[in-house]
Design an enzyme around this catalytic site. Structure first.
Site, mmCIF file in Angstrom:
data_model
loop_
_atom_site.group_PDB
_atom_site.id
_atom_site.type_symbol
_atom_site.label_atom_id
_atom_site.label_comp_id
_atom_site.label_asym_id
_atom_site.label_seq_id
_atom_site.Cartn_x
_atom_site.Cartn_y
_atom_site.Cartn_z
ATOM 1 N N LYS A 125 0.861 -1.190 0.000
ATOM 2 C CA LYS A 125 0.000 0.000 0.000
ATOM 3 C C LYS A 125 0.895 1.236 0.000
ATOM 4 C CE LYS A 125 -3.864 2.075 2.634
ATOM 5 N NZ LYS A 125 -4.803 1.901 3.767
ATOM 6 N N SER A 156 -9.935 2.266 3.005
ATOM 7 C CA SER A 156 -9.018 2.977 2.150
ATOM 8 C C SER A 156 -8.055 2.093 1.362
ATOM 9 C CB SER A 156 -8.200 3.949 2.999
ATOM 10 O OG SER A 156 -7.332 3.242 3.868
ATOM 11 N N SER A 170 -10.292 -0.186 7.134
ATOM 12 C CA SER A 170 -9.686 -0.103 5.794
ATOM 13 C C SER A 170 -9.047 -1.363 5.245
ATOM 14 C CB SER A 170 -8.648 1.005 5.764
ATOM 15 O OG SER A 170 -9.294 2.228 5.592
HETATM 16 N N1 GLN Z 1 -13.330 4.650 6.508
HETATM 17 C C1 GLN Z 1 -12.681 5.063 7.721
HETATM 18 C C2 GLN Z 1 -12.207 6.490 7.603
HETATM 19 O O1 GLN Z 1 -12.404 7.066 6.579
HETATM 20 C C3 GLN Z 1 -11.542 4.147 8.046
HETATM 21 C C4 GLN Z 1 -10.365 4.359 7.190
HETATM 22 C C5 GLN Z 1 -9.217 3.513 7.576
HETATM 23 O O2 GLN Z 1 -9.377 2.478 8.216
HETATM 24 N N2 GLN Z 1 -8.028 3.963 7.198
HETATM 25 O O3 GLN Z 1 -11.639 7.035 8.509
#
Ligand code: GLN
Length: 489
Positions: free
Chosen positions: A76, A151, A175
């Site tokens: 990532k 994400s 995410s």
């Molecule tokens: N969807 C959540 C956010 O936008 C979690 C994102 C994540 O786990 N990085 O904060």
């Protein structure tokens, strides 16, 4: 060749069925041919990958035993990689070439893996759909009209389309598990502190944790084995022995008690997704587990508490991106203030700005007690719910998401609808517990996942349960039709 799991590839390399250069080239060719469609990579490191592969082949020929020697994977783009752009999918870091490797990357390099490239994501890991990336959205290989989740959407789409056999990812509120659910993969978020955060660009430091996106639980065990462990460079990393995750994969599930939280089957859950999850639980009963209804009474407070704590931490973490020490700098600034303002206004996207504003507000004098302190108190209650639950059950299960992948733009105008995507995953991060999502069925031809939440450092147990489930079912072996019949591109 790309239909192999990571475990198959390890075996194939050892038995000399193919070389690392061959398998690496195969994936690089697929990326070159197909990733215009998916947009799952931000940077492809083809030349470096082939060099690493040739070195791995020499080592394999000399009988070298590094555990993942010659296995191609993707990282990532939140993990720093020496000499390679590390953008966090933000214009702010479009020009950032990391001068060092994240510990996770260093560990994989030491284990002999070959890096295919850096995967797309929501900007600074803020989002649930991969629509906030500066490099454009990622498409879900199961249905290119739908999001892959976020994400870690790039890592998920790359593995689902078999452009990489496995990938690293991070999870602050869901995410890893949410994109795993939406893309039909096994996603593991370890216990907070199990995996080093050094060199992993910080979003919300008390919640962020690196983990894996793979085809199977067995593959996840192989990757976690390499990632996990103490790192003196991360003061929140826990100094605790790393068990052999593969050794217990086949343990019996006889006598296992699974807690089913009432709150995770509430209104808003797609009925077909619920059926898939209930069928999976019935399958686990056949394998010897007992189901027990439990309650996690503060579940409803998780999303509101998270959306105070995560923005608060992000507003502090992202203050370093000012165009001086790091990041994009605007053209011809009039003075220092103009430079800060325009560099940050140009460098960050809307969602990131929204979080910085909310976070700065929550932390400001006069509001700190009302919002930030209160959210931390709620966090304690959520954690306590789990402590009580784990005195009665071995593992907690429910759906990973309320529904399968949604269409592009469906939640784009409504941040709250997007925030609710993580309603079942966020509590785990607030409590610091490990969570895993495994494929358990389809709704409208799109995958959905079964979520398993373990007690602290119970990754081996989660992988064991998921592996036994995958031995008994074949949801994880299903491929998007175009990948299965080779008609992609
Ligand atoms: N969807 C959540 C956010 O936008 C979690 C994102 C994540 O786990 N990085 O904060």
């Amino acid at each position: 060749m790309h239909k192999q799991t990571l475990t198959d590839i390890v075996a194939g390399l050892r038995s000399k069925a193919f070389s690392s250069e061959e398998i690496t080239r195969h994936y690089l060719d697929r990326i070159a041919k197909l990733d215009d469609t998916y947009n799952s990579f931000i940077t492809v490191t083809a030349e470096q990958a082939l060099n690493q592969a040739r070195m791995a082949d020499e080592q394999l020929a000399n009988g070298e035993q590094a555990p993942l020697c010659g296995v191609p994977i993707a990282h990532k783009d939140i993990f720093c990689t020496t000499g390679v752009r590390t953008s966090c999918a933000s214009r702010m870091l479009d020009n950032f070439i990391a001068p060092y490797d994240a510990t996770v990357v260093e560990n994989f390099n030491a284990a002999g893996t070959v890096m295919l490239g850096k995967t797309n994501m929501d900007e600074f890991a803020m989002g649930s759909s991969n629509e906030t990336s500066w490099y454009g959205p990622v498409k879900n290989p199961w249905n290119t009209g739908c999001v892959p989740g976020g994400s870690s959407g790039g890592s998920a789409a790359a593995v689902a389309a078999r452009l990489a056999p496995g990938a690293t990812a991070t999870d602050t509120g869901g995410s890893i598990r949410q994109p795993a659910s939406l893309c039909g993969l096994t996603g593991l978020k370890p216990t907070y502190g199990r995996v080093s955060r050094f060199g992993m660009i910080a979003f919300a430091s008390s919640l962020d944790q690196g983990g894996t996106l793979t085809q199977t639980a067995e593959d996840s065990a192989l990757m976690l084995q390499v990632m996990a462990g103490f790192d003196p460079k991360d003061s929140t990393c826990v100094d605790k022995a790393v068990p052999d995750y593969c050794a217990t994969l086949n343990d019996s599930l006889e006598g296992l008690t699974i807690g089913i939280p009432r709150e995770y089957f509430s209104e808003g859950l797609n009925p077909d997704a619920e059926t898939a999850v209930r069928n999976a639980l019935a399958e686990l009963e056949k394998l010897g587990a007992t189901l027990k209804e439990i309650t996690l009474p503060h579940t409803g407070l998780a999303v509101p508490a998270y959306y105070v704590i995560a923005p608060a931490e992000c507003s502090a973490n992202l203050s370093r991106f000012d165009g001086v020490r790091f990041g994009h700098r605007c053209e011809e600034p009039k003075d220092l203030e103009d430079m800060y303002k325009r560099s940050r206004a140009e460098g960050f996207g809307d969602e990131v700005k929204r979080r910085i504003l909310v976070g700065t507000y929550c932390l400001s004098a006069g509001f700190y007690d009302a919002y930030y302190r209160k959210a931390q108190q709620v966090r304690q209650l959520i954690k306590q719910d789990f402590v009580e639950a784990f005195s009665e059950v071995d593992v907690i299960m429910g759906p990973t998401t309320t529904a399968p992948a949604f269409e592009f733009g469906a939640k784009g105008d409504d941040p709250v609808a997007m925030y609710l995507e993580d309603i079942y995953t966020i509590s785990t991060n607030l409590a610091g517990l490990p969570g895993l999502s495994a494929p358990c069925g389809f709704v409208d031809n799109k995958p959905v996942g079964l979520q398993m939440i373990g007690n602290y450092f119970a990754e081996a147990k989660l992988l064991n349960i998921a592996h036994r489930f995958q031995q008994a079912t074949d949801w994880h072996q299903q491929l998007p039709a175009v990948v299965a019949n080779g008609t992609e591109g």
